[in-house]
Design an enzyme around this catalytic site. Structure first.
Site, PDB file in Angstrom:
ATOM      1  N   GLN A   1       0.812  -1.211   0.000  1.00  0.00           N
ATOM      2  CA  GLN A   1       0.000   0.000   0.000  1.00  0.00           C
ATOM      3  C   GLN A   1       0.850   1.267   0.000  1.00  0.00           C
ATOM      4  O   GLN A   1       2.045   1.241   0.311  1.00  0.00           O
ATOM      5  CB  GLN A   1      -0.895   0.015   1.248  1.00  0.00           C
ATOM      6  CG  GLN A   1      -2.076  -0.926   1.190  1.00  0.00           C
ATOM      7  CD  GLN A   1      -2.999  -0.698   2.373  1.00  0.00           C
ATOM      8  OE1 GLN A   1      -3.043  -1.500   3.283  1.00  0.00           O
ATOM      9  NE2 GLN A   1      -3.729   0.406   2.362  1.00  0.00           N
TER      10      GLN A   1
ATOM     11  N   ASP B   1      -2.062  -4.823  -0.317  1.00  0.00           N
ATOM     12  CA  ASP B   1      -1.642  -6.103   0.262  1.00  0.00           C
ATOM     13  C   ASP B   1      -2.490  -6.520   1.462  1.00  0.00           C
ATOM     14  O   ASP B   1      -2.825  -7.706   1.609  1.00  0.00           O
ATOM     15  CB  ASP B   1      -0.156  -6.085   0.623  1.00  0.00           C
ATOM     16  CG  ASP B   1       0.261  -4.920   1.502  1.00  0.00           C
ATOM     17  OD1 ASP B   1      -0.591  -4.077   1.880  1.00  0.00           O
ATOM     18  OD2 ASP B   1       1.460  -4.836   1.830  1.00  0.00           O
TER      19      ASP B   1
END
Length: 468
Positions: A71, A229
């Site tokens: 991220q 993720d």
């Protein structure tokens, strides 16, 4: 038999899994390393993806693919779609001051929580864009598009035709509201000034919406929307509302699948969206498995021996406490802090005490995260423990005592890649919910709660010194 591929482009490596789209059965896998550092040329991710795909046997027989990735990383592109500068990753702390400035300029953390559900810290994309505008104005002036690592990889897989993202990853930028499903361009302008007024942002796709197609040997392969993720990991482990996923990886993550959005004015809980159309309130710490790595290195032992030593010491390590802010910390926001040992005496100056303090310090930080979720009214029915650190016997056995509830440990797996594969299957097969894959039987660990260990940790966690 339709097959799907899931990609996990993480900080350290790229992993690929190929699974049966209907049952989730693992068919093959591959991986490749990423370069170290907190800023990376995105083309290095692409080369690693090509290597990992080749290691996994390629996509010749695959019907759909999706990307899960780290991220927050800032990928800035010019009007020709070329990378303006190396991507700043989530763990690049130079934007800490920019985050503080943004919080103050909007009127405080409560205003940010109301606007986008989260209070920006150094890791958020919006803070990195402010840093870019202030420290590299010539590069900032060239920025025509801003996207995230998974967006960029999905774009390249689809032939660079359409720049897309999903709610989950977009909710970690600091300029997208999970609650409303809309970008906040006013916050982008706050970060970048006039340069942010016309910046193109990725189209936000629905959970099972197709991002495009890629051609492989004359065949068309469906491209799923992809996600961040943490969102992919929740999908991969099969989390349902009421589940809290505690991930002990490079960072420590405590997240919950929730039907309602959250907005924590303290900033401890980030009000993210998930990959299914729901929400993923989340607490992230910078220091998790690396605490075990550091303790093992300090003691000159491997992880198995570190675990044995920790389990040989008494609960609470007779007052020895490790505050694990080795790389500074994100929750609480202490980017300049260092780790610290408290309670060192002749009696506690042993390898067993230090090993125990390391495991307990790591888990106490995650337990604080669980408390923050509970304070937001998040329902907790089950706690699922995943990540590389969950392979430690000491972590598995001590977690229920410090988290204060039984802990389920699913079989080890590449849950981010698995979640991306499950999303790809959803985009391929359709339906209201993702296909019901079973991640495997989880082991249950129980222990009597040890509030005294957490009380001792709470006494000293705010005494850490700033980095010199």
């Amino acid at each position: 038999m339709p097959t799907v591929a899931g990609i996990d482009s993480s900080t350290q490596s790229c992993k690929v899994v190929v699974r049966d789209a209907v049952t989730g059965e693992l068919l093959r896998a591959g991986r490749a390393a990423h370069p170290e550092g907190s800023e990376v040329d995105p083309h290095r991710w692409w080369r690693a993806l090509e290597e990992a795909l080749a290691d996994a046997g390629g996509l010749a027989d695959v019907d759909a693919v999706a990307v899960g990735a780290q991220q927050h990383g800032m990928v800035a592109l010019d009007d020709a779609g070329e990378v303006v500068r190396p991507a700043l990753l989530w763990n690049d702390g130079r934007s800490a001051g920019a985050a503080e400035d943004l919080v103050r300029e909007l009127g405080g953390p409560g205003e940010w929580a109301r606007a986008v559900g989260s209070v920006p810290v150094a890791s958020f994309t919006v803070a990195k864009l402010r840093w870019l505008a202030e420290h590299e104005p010539d590069r900032a002036a060239r920025v025509a598009r801003v996207c995230l690592p998974h967006d960029w990889l999905t774009w390249h897989l689809g032939g660079r035709e359409r720049l897309t993202t999903d709610r989950g990853d977009a909710s970690g930028t600091g300029y997208f509201s999970a609650a409303t499903g809309e970008y906040r361009r006013d916050l982008l302008r706050l970060a970048m000034g006039a340069d942010g007024a016309e910046v193109e942002l990725p189209q936000v796709l629905g959970p099972a919406e197709q991002a495009g197609r890629l051609r492989v040997g004359g065949r068309e392969v469906v491209l799923g929307p992809g996600t961040g993720d943490n969102m992919a990991a929740a999908l991969g482990v099969g989390a349902v509302p009421g589940d809290v996923v505690v991930s002990v990886g490079t960072s420590g993550v405590v997240s919950a699948l929730s039907p309602t959005p959250s907005a924590d004015p303290s900033g401890a809980v980030a009000g993210f969206a998930d990959a299914t159309g729901r929400y993923l309130p989340l607490v992230c710490t910078l220091n998790a498995a690396r605490v075990l790595d550091a303790a093992a290195r300090l003691l000159g032992v491997d992880h198995e021996e570190l675990s044995r030593l920790a389990l040989s010491a008494p609960a609470g390590a007779e007052g020895l406490v490790l505050v694990p802010y080795l790389e500074g910390e994100r929750t609480p926001v202490r980017p300049d802090s260092t780790g610290a040992l408290h309670g060192l005496t002749p009696a506690t100056s042993t390898p067993t005490h230090l090993a125990r303090a390391a495991v307990e310090g790591l888990l106490c930080g995650l337990a604080d995260g669980l408390d923050a979720l509970l304070a937001q009214g998040v329902e907790v029915r089950r706690v699922l423990l995943v990540g590389g650190g969950a392979r430690s016997e000491a972590v598995r056995r001590l977690a229920p005592a410090l988290l204060g509830r039984p802990v389920l440990v699913p079989p080890p797996g590449e849950y981010v890649a698995d979640g991306a594969a499950r999303q790809a299957a959803w985009a391929l097969l359709g339906g209201e919910e993702p296909p019901p894959w079973e991640p495997g039987a989880a082991g249950t660990h129980e222990a009597e709660p040890q509030p005294e260990v957490r009380e001792r940790y709470a006494q000293v966690r705010d005494l850490t010194a700033p980095r010199q």
